[in-house]
Scaffold this active site. Sequence first.
Site, mmCIF file in Angstrom:
data_model
loop_
_atom_site.group_PDB
_atom_site.id
_atom_site.type_symbol
_atom_site.label_atom_id
_atom_site.label_comp_id
_atom_site.label_asym_id
_atom_site.label_seq_id
_atom_site.Cartn_x
_atom_site.Cartn_y
_atom_site.Cartn_z
ATOM 1 N N LYS A 243 0.755 -1.157 -0.014
ATOM 2 C CA LYS A 243 -0.133 -0.003 -0.019
ATOM 3 C C LYS A 243 0.921 1.525 0.078
ATOM 4 C CE LYS A 243 -3.623 0.071 2.827
ATOM 5 N NZ LYS A 243 -4.519 0.387 3.831
HETATM 6 O O1 G3P Z 1 -8.387 1.995 6.182
HETATM 7 C C1 G3P Z 1 -8.788 3.131 6.346
HETATM 8 C C2 G3P Z 1 -8.822 3.383 7.916
HETATM 9 O O2 G3P Z 1 -7.512 3.525 8.514
HETATM 10 C C3 G3P Z 1 -9.413 4.726 8.084
HETATM 11 O O3 G3P Z 1 -10.600 4.401 8.733
HETATM 12 O O4 G3P Z 1 -12.696 5.178 10.046
HETATM 13 O O5 G3P Z 1 -10.550 5.868 10.787
HETATM 14 O O6 G3P Z 1 -11.625 6.781 8.843
HETATM 15 P P1 G3P Z 1 -11.299 5.735 9.653
#
Ligand code: G3P
Length: 223
Positions: free
Chosen positions: A86
């Site tokens: 990634k």
């Molecule tokens: O993979 C994406 C994640 O790390 C972010 O998700 O819910 O923290 O915006 P969130």
Amino acid sequence: MRLYLDSADLAAVAPLLETGLFSGVTTNPLILQRAGVRLADVPRLVAALTSAGARSVFVQAVSRDADAMVDEGRRIAGLGEQVVVKLPANRPGLTATVRLARDGYPVLVTAVYHARQAVLAAEAGAWGIAPYVGRMDDAGRDGLAQVGEMQEVLAGSRTLVLAASIRGIDVVHQLALRGIDAVTMSTAVAEALLVDRLTDRAVEEFDAAARTLAGPASGDDSD
Ligand code: G3P
């Protein structure tokens, strides 16, 4: 729509992988931090996730410039054939994606916030893009609309859309309606996805009925 788990918490991920419904596990430095996993632990984590049934494991490079990202990406890819690198959708990340993809390494370009970045990722030869749906909403952008545009922009390309930053099962539903290729979600969202109270109620009825069906076969009606 392929389903992935966005977590480095092996105890939470393993029972979900056991269902066979989830294609793999995505991670990033935030995900590792939440699970208390250090960078030095990542090789062991990849092995454990693979043993638990992950058919692909996504590991994010933490280097900041393109040359270092390429070197780190090669090391990450060396952790196993099921590992996908990634890289962020910024200039060094996209530059490193071009080089790694050219050498045959699958790369997921992540932290994507606009359809124009999908164009760049496809041009870079990325395996896929990870648009941050929840964070787009947080920033006042319509995450679902943006992801729909990304899917349109990538139509006919080999670059997949793996939606991330998913805040609830309703978002999974909306992504599926839009024909999005894949989604990665927290284990909490995944657990919620597997439950429907009406199905549970029907199963309780089946069980109650089945309990009355025990005993010898009913008599043969023919004389
Ligand atoms: O993979 C994406 C994640 O790390 C972010 O998700 O819910 O923290 O915006 P969130």
